[in-house]
Design a protein around this motif. Structure first.
Motif, short mmCIF file in Angstrom:
data_model
loop_
_atom_site.label_atom_id
_atom_site.label_comp_id
_atom_site.label_asym_id
_atom_site.label_seq_id
_atom_site.Cartn_x
_atom_site.Cartn_y
_atom_site.Cartn_z
N VAL A 464 11.68 -2.99 49.97
CA VAL A 464 11.12 -1.02 49.46
C VAL A 464 11.07 -0.41 49.74
O VAL A 464 10.91 -0.03 51.06
N LYS A 465 11.99 0.95 49.57
CA LYS A 465 11.51 2.14 50.71
C LYS A 465 10.73 2.99 50.23
O LYS A 465 10.04 4.07 49.92
N GLY A 466 9.31 2.49 51.10
CA GLY A 466 7.52 2.99 51.40
C GLY A 466 7.39 3.88 51.55
O GLY A 466 8.46 4.48 52.20
N LEU A 467 6.27 3.46 51.18
CA LEU A 467 5.21 4.97 52.42
C LEU A 467 5.47 5.52 53.65
O LEU A 467 5.45 6.49 53.89
N GLU A 468 6.25 4.21 53.99
CA GLU A 468 6.34 4.07 55.59
C GLU A 468 7.32 5.25 55.74
O GLU A 468 6.97 5.94 56.80
N ASN A 469 8.09 5.11 54.95
CA ASN A 469 10.04 6.49 55.22
C ASN A 469 8.95 8.36 55.19
O ASN A 469 9.67 8.34 55.29
N SER A 470 7.61 8.15 54.89
CA SER A 470 7.49 9.78 54.72
C SER A 470 6.54 10.05 55.94
O SER A 470 6.56 11.26 56.10
N LYS A 471 6.74 9.17 57.08
CA LYS A 471 6.60 9.16 58.22
C LYS A 471 7.20 9.69 58.84
O LYS A 471 7.37 10.86 60.11
N TRP A 472 9.18 9.80 58.49
CA TRP A 472 10.16 10.61 58.92
C TRP A 472 10.89 10.79 58.23
O TRP A 472 11.91 11.75 58.52
N ALA A 473 10.98 10.32 56.74
CA ALA A 473 11.75 10.81 55.76
C ALA A 473 12.07 12.26 55.34
O ALA A 473 11.08 12.66 54.61
N LEU A 474 12.96 13.31 55.61
CA LEU A 474 12.37 15.13 54.96
C LEU A 474 12.93 15.00 53.39
O LEU A 474 13.13 15.79 52.56
N ASN A 475 14.19 14.78 53.45
CA ASN A 475 15.35 14.80 52.07
C ASN A 475 14.93 13.55 50.99
O ASN A 475 15.47 13.53 50.02
N ASP A 476 13.57 12.95 50.58
CA ASP A 476 14.28 11.36 50.22
C ASP A 476 13.20 11.99 48.69
O ASP A 476 12.35 12.66 48.62
N ASP A 477 14.12 11.69 47.74
CA ASP A 477 13.17 12.39 46.10
C ASP A 477 12.20 10.89 45.78
O ASP A 477 12.78 10.41 45.49
N VAL A 478 10.64 11.56 46.26
CA VAL A 478 10.41 9.88 47.07
C VAL A 478 9.41 10.24 45.54
O VAL A 478 10.00 8.89 44.70
N PRO A 479 9.29 10.90 44.48
CA PRO A 479 7.92 10.99 42.87
C PRO A 479 9.25 9.88 42.19
O PRO A 479 8.79 9.06 41.28
N ARG A 480 10.47 10.85 42.26
CA ARG A 480 11.64 10.07 41.36
C ARG A 480 11.88 8.37 41.79
O ARG A 480 12.20 7.20 40.43
N TYR A 481 11.47 7.97 42.63
CA TYR A 481 12.05 7.16 43.31
C TYR A 481 11.47 5.75 42.92
O TYR A 481 10.79 4.75 42.11
N ASP A 482 9.58 6.42 42.93
CA ASP A 482 8.23 5.86 42.34
C ASP A 482 7.95 5.46 40.74
O ASP A 482 7.51 4.67 40.72
N VAL A 483 8.97 6.09 40.47
CA VAL A 483 9.08 5.81 39.25
C VAL A 483 10.48 5.09 38.19
O VAL A 483 10.55 5.01 37.47
N SER A 484 10.95 4.88 39.19
CA SER A 484 12.02 4.31 39.23
C SER A 484 12.31 2.11 40.15
O SER A 484 12.46 1.28 38.97
N ILE A 485 11.18 1.76 40.62
CA ILE A 485 10.93 0.58 40.63
C ILE A 485 10.16 -0.10 40.54
O ILE A 485 10.59 -1.17 40.19
N PRO A 486 9.04 0.39 38.93
CA PRO A 486 8.49 -0.35 38.57
C PRO A 486 9.50 -1.03 37.73
O PRO A 486 9.32 -2.04 37.33
N PHE A 487 10.77 -0.68 37.45
CA PHE A 487 11.58 -1.32 36.46
C PHE A 487 12.95 -1.89 36.85
O PHE A 487 13.62 -2.30 36.16
N ILE A 488 12.85 -1.18 38.13
CA ILE A 488 14.22 -2.43 38.97
C ILE A 488 13.94 -3.56 40.02
O ILE A 488 13.77 -4.19 40.19
N ARG A 489 13.40 -2.48 41.16
CA ARG A 489 12.78 -3.28 42.31
C ARG A 489 11.60 -4.37 41.84
O ARG A 489 11.31 -6.05 42.29
N MET A 490 10.74 -3.99 40.78
CA MET A 490 9.43 -4.71 41.17
C MET A 490 10.06 -5.86 39.44
O MET A 490 8.95 -7.12 40.08
N LEU A 491 11.68 -6.29 39.26
CA LEU A 491 11.48 -7.19 38.84
C LEU A 491 12.03 -8.94 39.35
O LEU A 491 11.73 -9.34 38.91
N ALA A 492 12.39 -8.34 40.65
CA ALA A 492 11.82 -9.55 41.21
C ALA A 492 10.83 -9.56 41.99
O ALA A 492 10.71 -10.94 41.96
N GLY A 493 9.43 -9.37 42.12
CA GLY A 493 8.59 -9.27 42.31
C GLY A 493 7.08 -8.79 42.88
O GLY A 493 8.21 -7.32 43.41
#
Length: 663
Positions: A464-493
């Motif tokens: 998962v592209k977690g909080l650690e990326n905030s230490k270096w990533a400038l252009n990521d739309d993190v809030p949109r990702y945060d409300v996408s992964i519960p429906f997608i990535r979290m299906l796996a566990g």
């Protein structure tokens, strides 16, 4: 003569076609509620198709396995027998979002000439299929043909595997990516994507592709199938032939021509498609748990989930102390003190406490025995960071050495692959760790595959592209990702997202800073993650200094459990907003988050039992759109009859702890 020859040829062609049709056998398997239907055609090939609520979702798609010697499992199929089975049962889940999982499905098993079975299951929320080999000796799997030919040019949320920072091996990836949201026709050709991925079927319905049971078999990627419209097909990493250690990563420099060597009686991984009538339903899906096998650990009493004070994200950057902060004994004792004060179960010692290649060589500034002993006195467990390479060099010796010293587990990092060598090692790591009563947190890792049920001592997975990326990533739309992964990535566990930032920023003020990192979105957005994001061992990513400065927020975090008895999805639209309620004993925890769009939601409290409750609520402050740390804490009386109106600021959140009111 010429006309007779043409007539004879036509007759022969027609007879051949009729013979082929006669050899084909068709089977239908429906779900217990009859809304999900799989149609199988077993003939020249195995083709499967899927419909949901009477609508075609996946058109006939080929499933096959190519073995060495040219044998193709799934070609020229001759069914010797078939067997149907209906299951309606329940099992107890460990370290999960609910205590009891209901397992209700219909299954068809085709026993086929050539030494294999083809098994299909239909659940009310999806389907799964797998091949089971019935050979007398091990075989090499050269390739697997798994196809997903969708009925239309649906929109897909697809995470591409390529990491531009990594060169060389095509299959070396961190399994971290934002979702590319495009029609299936616009999926980038020849670009690997990893699972899970989500498909929007229209009218609110969704389908997700994932897999389970990767023991001794490589993980499945998907690529665009250029020979079919709206279709994706599987791709797999070949088995590594040569590897090279480069700092923390073990990189593959050469691969063989096969993907796996498996036992003659191997049950190959499940290929699964989840279907849901709406986004919200995805938030409470159990498909991977259901497809995984039962626990292989008989006594699970020693396995304790909990929260972790963590050092790496905050760069050991504590202040207002009388010692030099860093990777040293005094700093780690300070983390232990903080954990003890806030009733956190663990502290992680991340990179630097030992040599990353030879883990028996300790950093002279870290007195590990003293730290573990000090932590034991304060009822805090110590978890040690390690690289995959470092563990594999001497797994038994390392696990025994540090378990004997009193360590409670390992955070193992830099897998960065899912070829057969790595997936097999993960099960071996879990088994060996259990032998020494050690917990396992898998970082730098592919998505969960069900091993978390098979070995409940395996708590977290990154992927998962977690909080650690905030230490270096400038252009990521993190809030949109945060409300996408519960429906997608979290299906796996569970996800090792590592929330807990106390320096929060809006879109205009955010910037990456390594030693004092901040998060995108509000403080309440971060607090809601502790309810929404599944992780039996959940991190507090910021430093003790920041948490003590924000003790009110820290108190809330410390009270949120990491496993639950019940989960109730409340609201959700992938990429836009999410709201979930979870129960532990008689206390409910509710979290809601939004993307960069401010919005109003209504939280229906009808999940509560009768009676009066008190709710401790953290919500975005009136100025959270300017200062993302702005929040309001309030205590209110509530009941099951109420609906709470919630305003979420841009990148905002809302979190509540609801417990029976004292009479």
């Amino acid at each position: 003569m010429k006309n007779i020859s043409k007539f004879s040829f036509a007759m022969l062609a027609m007879l051949s076609c009729q013979q082929l049709i006669a050899q084909q056998k068709s089977y239908t398997v429906t779900s217990p509620d009859n809304k999900v239907k799989v149609t199988l055609i077993a003939g020249k090939q195995i083709n499967w198709s899927l419909s949901y609520n009477g609508n075609e979702v996946i058109q006939p798609s080929v499933a096959a396995i190519r073995l060495d010697g040219g044998e193709i499992i799934g070609n020229n199929v001759k069914v010797l027998s078939n067997k149907t089975l209906t299951v309606n049962s329940k099992f107890e889940a460990y370290n999960y979002k609910k205590k009891i999982v209901t397992e209700n499905y219909r299954q068809l098993t085709l026993n086929c000439k050539g030494g294999y079975d083809f098994i299909v299951r239909t659940y009310n929320d999806g389907i799964a299929y797998r091949f089971v080999l019935n050979k007398t000796k091990p075989v090499k799997v050269m390739a697997e043909d798994a196809n997903f030919k969708f009925a239309d040019d649906y929109k897909v949320f697809i995470p591409y595997a390529h990491d531009p920072r990594l060169k060389g091996d095509y299959y070396q990836t961190s399994f971290e990516a934002l979702y590319n949201e495009v029609p299936l026709s616009k999926v980038i050709a020849d670009s690997l994507a990893f699972l899970p991925m989500l498909v929007d079927l229209g009218n609110g319905a969704k389908a997700a592709v994932l897999e389970a049971g990767l023991e001794d078999y490589p993980g499945m990627y998907v690529v665009k199938n250029k020979d079919e419209q709206h279709a994706l097909k599987a791709d797999f990493a070949k088995y590594p032939a040569k590897e090279e250690l480069r700092r923390l990563n073990t990189l593959v420099t050469e691969r063989t021509d096969y993907i796996a060597t498996v036992k003659g009686n191997a049950a190959l991984p499940w290929r699964a498609v989840i279907v849901a009538p709406d986004d919200k339903t995805l938030l409470n899906n159990d498909m991977v748990q259901k497809l995984a096998g039962p626990s292989r650990i008989k006594d699970v009493a020693w396995i304790k989930p909990g929260k972790v004070a963590w050092d790496w994200w905050n760069d050991w950057n504590i202040s207002h102390v009388d010692f030099k902060a860093g990777i040293n004994t005094a700093t780690y004792k300070h983390y232990v003190d903080f954990a003890s004060e806030n009733k956190l179960e663990y502290v992680i010692l991340d990179e630097g406490w030992s040599n990353s290649v030879d883990m028996t060589k300790l950093n002279s500034a870290v007195d590990l025995k003293e730290i573990i002993s000090y932590a034991q006195q304060k009822n805090v467990g110590i978890i040690l960071w390690a690289t995959w390479h470092g563990v594999m060099a001497n797994m038994n010796g390392i696990f025994k050495k540090y378990a004997d010293m009193g360590a409670k587990g390992f955070k193992i990092d830099f897998f960065d692959r899912d070829d057969q060598k790595v997936t097999s090692s993960v099960y071996k790591i879990a088994e060996t760790a259990a032998k020494y009563h050690l917990l396992v947190d898998l970082h730098g890792m592919y998505k969960p595959d069900g091993i978390q049920r098979v070995y409940p001592n395996v708590f977290n997975f990154e992927g998962v592209k977690g909080l650690e990326n905030s230490k270096w990533a400038l252009n990521d739309d993190v809030p949109r990702y945060d409300v996408s992964i519960p429906f997608i990535r979290m299906l796996a566990g569970p996800m090792d997202y590592t929330p807990g930032a106390m320096r929060n920023a809006n879109k205009a003020s955010y910037r990456p800073i390594n030693s004092n990192p901040m998060s995108q979105g509000t403080r309440s957005h971060q607090l809601a993650m502790y309810v929404i994001f599944e992780a039996p061992i959940q991190m507090l990513a910021d430093n003790p200094t920041a948490y003590r400065r924000e003790q009110e927020s820290t108190n809330f975090i410390s009270k949120v459990p990491t496993v639950f008895d019940e989960t109730v999805p409340l609201l959700g639209k992938v990429g836009e907003y999410v709201a979930i309620a979870r129960r532990n004993d008689d206390t409910w925890y509710v979290g809601a988050m939004t993307n960069w769009d401010a919005r109003d939601l209504e939280i229906d409290l009808s999940f509560l039992s009768k009676g009066t409750y008190e709710a401790e609520i953290f919500k975005d402050g009136v100025n959270a759109d300017r200062d993302a740390t702005d929040y309001v804490r309030e205590l209110v009386k509530v009941s099951a009859r109420e609906k709470i109106k919630v305003h979420l600021s841009s990148g905002g959140g809302w979190a509540a702890r609801i417990y029976p009111a004292k009479q």
